[in-house]
Design a protein around this motif. Structure first.
Motif, PDB file in Angstrom:
ATOM      1  N   LEU A   1       0.836  -1.204   0.000  1.00 17.14           N
ATOM      2  CA  LEU A   1       0.000   0.000   0.000  1.00 17.14           C
ATOM      3  C   LEU A   1       0.870   1.253   0.000  1.00 17.14           C
ATOM      4  O   LEU A   1       2.037   1.223   0.390  1.00 17.14           O
ATOM      5  CB  LEU A   1      -0.902   0.033   1.245  1.00 17.14           C
ATOM      6  N   HIS A   2       0.275   2.366  -0.429  1.00 20.43           N
ATOM      7  CA  HIS A   2       0.943   3.668  -0.307  1.00 20.43           C
ATOM      8  C   HIS A   2      -0.105   4.693   0.137  1.00 20.43           C
ATOM      9  O   HIS A   2      -1.272   4.624  -0.267  1.00 20.43           O
ATOM     10  CB  HIS A   2       1.576   4.111  -1.623  1.00 20.43           C
ATOM     11  N   PHE A   3       0.316   5.624   0.972  1.00 18.37           N
ATOM     12  CA  PHE A   3      -0.592   6.614   1.546  1.00 18.37           C
ATOM     13  C   PHE A   3      -0.182   8.022   1.121  1.00 18.37           C
ATOM     14  O   PHE A   3       0.978   8.286   0.819  1.00 18.37           O
ATOM     15  CB  PHE A   3      -0.600   6.488   3.075  1.00 18.37           C
ATOM     16  N   ALA A   4      -1.170   8.915   1.102  1.00 15.25           N
ATOM     17  CA  ALA A   4      -0.900  10.301   0.701  1.00 15.25           C
ATOM     18  C   ALA A   4      -1.713  11.261   1.552  1.00 15.25           C
ATOM     19  O   ALA A   4      -2.916  11.064   1.747  1.00 15.25           O
ATOM     20  CB  ALA A   4      -1.241  10.501  -0.770  1.00 15.25           C
ATOM     21  N   LEU A   5      -1.042  12.282   2.056  1.00 17.51           N
ATOM     22  CA  LEU A   5      -1.697  13.389   2.767  1.00 17.51           C
ATOM     23  C   LEU A   5      -1.543  14.620   1.898  1.00 17.51           C
ATOM     24  O   LEU A   5      -0.451  15.191   1.806  1.00 17.51           O
ATOM     25  CB  LEU A   5      -1.047  13.605   4.138  1.00 17.51           C
ATOM     26  N   ILE A   6      -2.624  15.004   1.247  1.00 13.38           N
ATOM     27  CA  ILE A   6      -2.566  16.059   0.237  1.00 13.38           C
ATOM     28  C   ILE A   6      -3.153  17.337   0.821  1.00 13.38           C
ATOM     29  O   ILE A   6      -4.359  17.449   1.034  1.00 13.38           O
ATOM     30  CB  ILE A   6      -3.311  15.621  -1.041  1.00 13.38           C
ATOM     31  N   GLY A   7      -2.284  18.296   1.096  1.00 12.33           N
ATOM     32  CA  GLY A   7      -2.679  19.557   1.718  1.00 12.33           C
ATOM     33  C   GLY A   7      -1.632  19.965   2.734  1.00 12.33           C
ATOM     34  O   GLY A   7      -0.811  19.147   3.164  1.00 12.33           O
TER      35      GLY A   7
END
Length: 214
Positions: free
Chosen positions: A69-75
């Motif tokens: 899996l890969h995670f992203a926090l956009i902001g």
């Protein structure tokens, strides 16, 4: 003397803009995302309200079961530095991206496989509605306005606030079940089309004025 009763007209979005069939002019590389992994992301201000730290703790738990899996926090936001430090301390900095704010929200959403909104409180969460319009499988907390949008196991999944263990479980359920992701995404789009479009809002306003004038 009769006092007029009040009515609630919810916000709507432009579903022509948030259209999952449109071509995306953004690449995963633009957002610092790997091309070969399933992406779980949240698009939000990184503030106490949105609770990005629980998202990161849940990501660490999910990655123990599914390192692909890969995670992203956009902001960006007040907790950005703390969030990055937490990711590093949990040893998952290579599996989580912080690409910063991006104004092309439909294109960003198109690159995500699962959308998460782990808020501690919400009005009517427009970002969540936008993700649902893009046919994303969503995981959110059962707070305030979110409960007006998501019905558990019908058009998304709900997970208790500040509970990284259960949030990680929801991530894994969706990550392991492509058919469920697709069916929830289809139902999400359908529910937005019924209730949360600009056109639906305009019709409600028109009806309210007609009732007043009559």
């Amino acid at each position: 003397f009769n006092m007029p009763h009040s009515i609630v007209i919810k916000n709507g979005i432009d579903i022509q803009k948030f259209d999952p069939t449109k071509t995306c002019d953004l690449t995963k590389e633009d957002l610092l995302l790997p091309s070969n992994k399933l992406i779980i992301g949240m698009i939000a201000r990184l503030t106490v309200q949105k609770d990005p730290l629980t998202f990161i703790k849940a990501a660490a738990l999910a990655l123990k079961e599914m390192p692909q899996l890969h995670f992203a926090l956009i902001g960006g936001g007040d907790l950005e530095d703390e969030a990055k430090a937490m990711a590093k301390s949990l040893g998952i900095e290579s599996s989580i991206s912080f690409p910063g704010f991006n104004s092309n929200v439909p294109a960003v959403l198109k690159l995500l496989d699962i959308y998460c909104l782990p808020s501690l409180w919400e009005g009517l969460p427009i970002g969540l509605i936008e993700a649902m319009a893009m046919k994303k499988a969503v995981v959110a907390t059962p707070v305030d306005g979110t409960l007006e949008v998501v019905t558990h196991q019908q058009n998304g999944l709900l997970s208790p606030i500040k509970n990284e263990k259960l949030l990680a479980e929801k991530f894994l359920i969706l990550a392991n079940d492509e058919a469920l992701r697709k069916s929830l995404g289809e139902a999400a789009r359908s529910s937005v089309e019924k209730t949360f479009t600009d056109e639906a809002v305009a019709q409600q306003v028109e009806k309210a004025y007609a009732n007043l004038l009559s």
